[in-house]
Design a protein around this motif. Structure first.
Motif, PDB file in Angstrom:
ATOM      1  N   THR A 126      -1.516   3.116   6.850  1.00 12.54           N
ATOM      2  CA  THR A 126      -1.584   1.667   6.642  1.00 12.54           C
ATOM      3  C   THR A 126      -0.198   1.045   6.688  1.00 12.54           C
ATOM      4  O   THR A 126      -0.001  -0.048   7.250  1.00 12.54           O
ATOM      5  CB  THR A 126      -2.256   1.361   5.294  1.00 12.54           C
ATOM      6  OG1 THR A 126      -3.530   2.004   5.247  1.00 12.54           O
ATOM      7  CG2 THR A 126      -2.436  -0.137   5.096  1.00 12.54           C
ATOM      8  N   THR A 171       0.653  -1.668   9.537  1.00  9.31           N
ATOM      9  CA  THR A 171       0.998  -3.001   9.041  1.00  9.31           C
ATOM     10  C   THR A 171       2.369  -3.430   9.530  1.00  9.31           C
ATOM     11  O   THR A 171       2.594  -4.605   9.884  1.00  9.31           O
ATOM     12  CB  THR A 171       0.959  -3.019   7.503  1.00  9.31           C
ATOM     13  OG1 THR A 171      -0.345  -2.646   7.073  1.00  9.31           O
ATOM     14  CG2 THR A 171       1.302  -4.392   6.962  1.00  9.31           C
ATOM     15  N   ASP A 221      -0.452   4.084   1.452  1.00 14.28           N
ATOM     16  CA  ASP A 221      -1.059   4.936   2.467  1.00 14.28           C
ATOM     17  C   ASP A 221      -0.159   4.943   3.702  1.00 14.28           C
ATOM     18  O   ASP A 221       0.183   3.885   4.245  1.00 14.28           O
ATOM     19  CB  ASP A 221      -2.456   4.429   2.828  1.00 14.28           C
ATOM     20  CG  ASP A 221      -3.096   5.273   3.910  1.00 14.28           C
ATOM     21  OD1 ASP A 221      -3.436   6.437   3.641  1.00 14.28           O
ATOM     22  OD2 ASP A 221      -3.233   4.750   5.040  1.00 14.28           O
ATOM     23  N   THR A 278       0.849  -1.186   0.000  1.00 14.03           N
ATOM     24  CA  THR A 278       0.000   0.000   0.000  1.00 14.03           C
ATOM     25  C   THR A 278       0.884   1.236   0.000  1.00 14.03           C
ATOM     26  O   THR A 278       2.063   1.160   0.351  1.00 14.03           O
ATOM     27  CB  THR A 278      -0.915   0.021   1.234  1.00 14.03           C
ATOM     28  OG1 THR A 278      -1.695   1.230   1.214  1.00 14.03           O
ATOM     29  CG2 THR A 278      -0.115  -0.016   2.513  1.00 14.03           C
TER      30      THR A 278
END
Length: 655
Positions: free
Chosen positions: A75, A79, A72, A70
């Motif tokens: 995120t 993560t 973002d 990703t």
């Protein structure tokens, strides 16, 4: 017995001798067995290390994939904590981000969210400096401020390590190079092993943490690029929306302006048509010399005003450079005398003395646009009269010498001397209010206002000098103003390029052939049947007066239906005003074509218009009209129109 003892002793000796050779071999076998066991243990350790490295690599690839799946920012960071916590079986994992001021670290993300996000610690703590100064993972005390990630309790905290995460910014990116690290711009990642556990950090685990920290830094840099590009895209979209709105508003304004100009074209040209037509008719009557001079002055002034209306109302042609000069041979001396005759009555009211000085070497005849030149001179002189309360005004004209043509104030003006043309220099000096040097450049701006009191009281320079500048540029010249300051008068100077008659290839010039005045005035059209369709009663009567004076048999109508009912094969010319509201002149022309199937029976259809829009010309040609005549129309012009129309069967006047 003795024999038996001897034999036993012999066997024992033999056995002893054999053991001397066997014992070293047995010792060698034991040594090799121990060596092989050691080698096997070492191989087991190496295989374990390889398996550990493979496991670490697998975890790194897995974490990298999860982190970089990703773009973002939130995120990515969340993560990272989740995957590290799962892979390394962590008790807690947290990320401290620098605040906007850069003086503190703020707890931004945690694995289990046992601590409130937003808690801050000073960035200059020794433990933080220790981590930031190293590129490796560093073991830190579980009791330091950044490691207090669990509520206090009766337990033995696990080992804690911290590693820095570089924060890369767009400003650090270099062309064709890896981004540079911004000094002291790091985030801090803290990882804690489970409490009440004897587990310790292994080297391969620390290496995994370091690799993940670098991968997070790269992923964050990509996220920053994406965020910046998204912001740029949003800004671009906002700008596009604003530009589209501005374009629509500009198109609406242009349509409104064009509609206004179209109406003003018609509304202003109609009274001008009446003035010029009646003046030209009055000129044909018996007049005293003084009356004739007055009528001629009115007619010439009206023609100049009509030319000005042409140029001012068709602003687009002036501004986009599509205005074309009408080149013809004219009397240069007569132009200056006409300007003097026109300006003297106005100057006499203000008791201003106007003098004209023409150099002896000035050619009497020249090739150029007579109306544009006269309008330029008249505008400049009128400006001098306008801003002069007393004193005098002098007009001087002479042929500019080649050495005086170049002007540093206008580097784009590059005159090229030739035997086929000359450069006319005109100077208009007044004793008026003058102008400050810093305001001179404003004078050629439309409706400019300067700081001069006289200028403000006079209402500014209007369009006069702005139009003059365009005309002078069209004539490949240059115009400027000189003044020593307020109260010291001004000198307006312009240079224009004119042709020398007999030296130019006149076939290459767009010159309308002129018929001599004597022959021209004798032409009449007795019995020529002309049908005039015009909704405006005054304009219709004036047009009829011109045609009747030329001997024509005129029929007048005010509507399309009446025109179609009256028109017959006896009519040779039909004049249709195509700009009358409520009357579709184009449809009338098409229906006349349908009514007369045989070309030789159909009358010549001519559009009479006050609109200078080029679309009018195109529309007239599309519907099969034979010509266009632009209002206002004088007696001489009507005579010329009919003569050319009957001779050539077509007449499209330049618009």
């Amino acid at each position: 017995m003795t024999t038996a003892k001897v034999l036993t002793a012999a066997v024992s000796c033999a056995t002893a001798l054999m053991l001397v050779h066997i014992i070293p071999d047995l010792l060698s076998v034991q040594t090799r067995e121990l060596f092989l066991k050691n080698k096997a243990a070492e191989l087991d350790r190496e295989m374990g290390l390889i398996r550990t490295q493979e496991e670490t690599g697998r975890h790194v690839r897995m974490l990298t994939h999860e982190i970089r799946s990703t773009l973002d920012r939130h995120t990515i960071l969340q993560t990272t904590l989740v995957e590290l916590g799962r892979t390394l079986a962590l008790e807690e994992c947290a990320l401290w981000m620098p605040t906007r001021t850069g003086l503190e670290l703020q707890l931004s993300y945690t694995l289990h969210q046992q601590n409130p996000v937003g808690y801050t610690v000073p960035i200059h703590l020794p433990v933080i400096n220790q981590v930031f100064s190293s590129s490796h993972a560093v073991k830190i005390s579980p009791n330091c401020p950044v490691a207090r990630l669990r509520p206090a309790g009766k337990y033995v905290p696990g080992e804690v390590v911290a590693v820095r995460v570089p924060l890369l910014h767009l400003s650090n990116f270099q062309i064709n190079d890896w981004p540079e690290l911004s000094t002291k711009r790091y985030a801090l990642m803290v990882l804690m092993l489970p409490a009440d556990s004897a587990r310790q950090w292994h080297v391969y685990e620390l290496e995994l943490v370091e690799v993940v920290a670098d991968q997070v830094a790269v992923a964050l840099s990509h996220a920053a690029i994406l965020e910046e590009s998204m912001r740029a895209r949003e800004l671009l979209m906002e700008q596009n929306v604003a530009l589209d709105l501005a374009r629509r508003e500009a198109e609406t304004a242009i349509r409104a302006r064009n509609d206004f100009l179209a109406v003003m074209n018609h509304e202003m040209r109609t009274p001008m048509h009446v003035i010029i037509a009646l003046s030209s008719l009055l000129q044909e009557t018996e007049l005293t010399p003084e009356q004739r001079l007055m009528v001629e002055t009115i007619l010439k002034s009206s023609n100049l005003l009509a030319t000005l209306i042409n140029d001012v109302l068709d602003l687009s042609s002036l501004e986009d450079g599509s205005l074309q000069l009408e080149l013809e041979t004219f009397n240069l001396y007569a132009v200056f005398r006409e300007v003097l005759n026109l300006i003297e009555p106005v100057a006499s009211v203000k008791r201003l003395h106007v003098s004209l000085n023409l150099a002896p070497d000035l050619p009497e005849y020249a090739i150029g646009d007579e109306k544009r030149l006269m309008q330029t001179i008249l505008n400049v002189v009128s400006n001098a009269v306008k801003f002069s309360m007393e004193g005098s005004i002098s007009i001087t004209a002479f042929v500019a010498k080649s050495e005086s043509l170049r002007d540093s104030r206008a580097p784009e003006f590059y005159p090229v001397p030739s035997d086929n043309h000359f450069y006319l220099r005109v100077q208009v000096k007044d004793s008026g209010s003058g102008i400050s040097p810093q305001d001179i450049h404003k004078l050629f701006t439309k409706f400019a206002q300067t700081q001069s009191t006289a200028t403000r009281n006079s209402g500014g320079s209007g369009l006069g000098l702005a139009i003059c500048k365009r005309f002078v540029n069209l004539m490949e010249g240059h115009i400027w103003i000189e003044s020593e300051g307020l109260g010291k008068g001004c000198t307006a100077i312009f240079i224009v390029k004119l042709g020398i008659p007999g030296c130019l290839n006149e076939s290459k010039l767009p010159i309308m052939p002129r018929m001599s005045t004597t022959i021209h005035s004798q032409i009449a059209f007795p019995g020529l049947k002309v049908l005039v369709m015009d909704e405006n009663g005054v304009s219709r009567m004036v047009t009829k007066g011109l045609l009747v004076h030329l001997g024509c048999d005129v029929t007048m109508v005010s509507s399309s239906d009446e025109c179609l009912r009256v028109v017959s094969h006896e009519h040779k010319v039909v004049l249709i005003d195509v700009c009358v509201p409520g009357i579709d002149g184009y449809e009338t022309a098409m229906r006349i074509h349908e009514k007369f199937t045989k070309h030789h029976e159909r009358p010549l259809i001519v559009a009479l218009t006050g609109n200078t829009d080029k679309v009018i010309n195109e529309n007239c040609m599309k519907v099969g009209m034979d010509g266009i005549v632009l209002k206002p129309v004088s007696l001489d012009k009507m005579r010329s129109v009919l003569s050319d129309l009957l001779e050539h069967q077509v007449l499209f006047e330049a618009i």
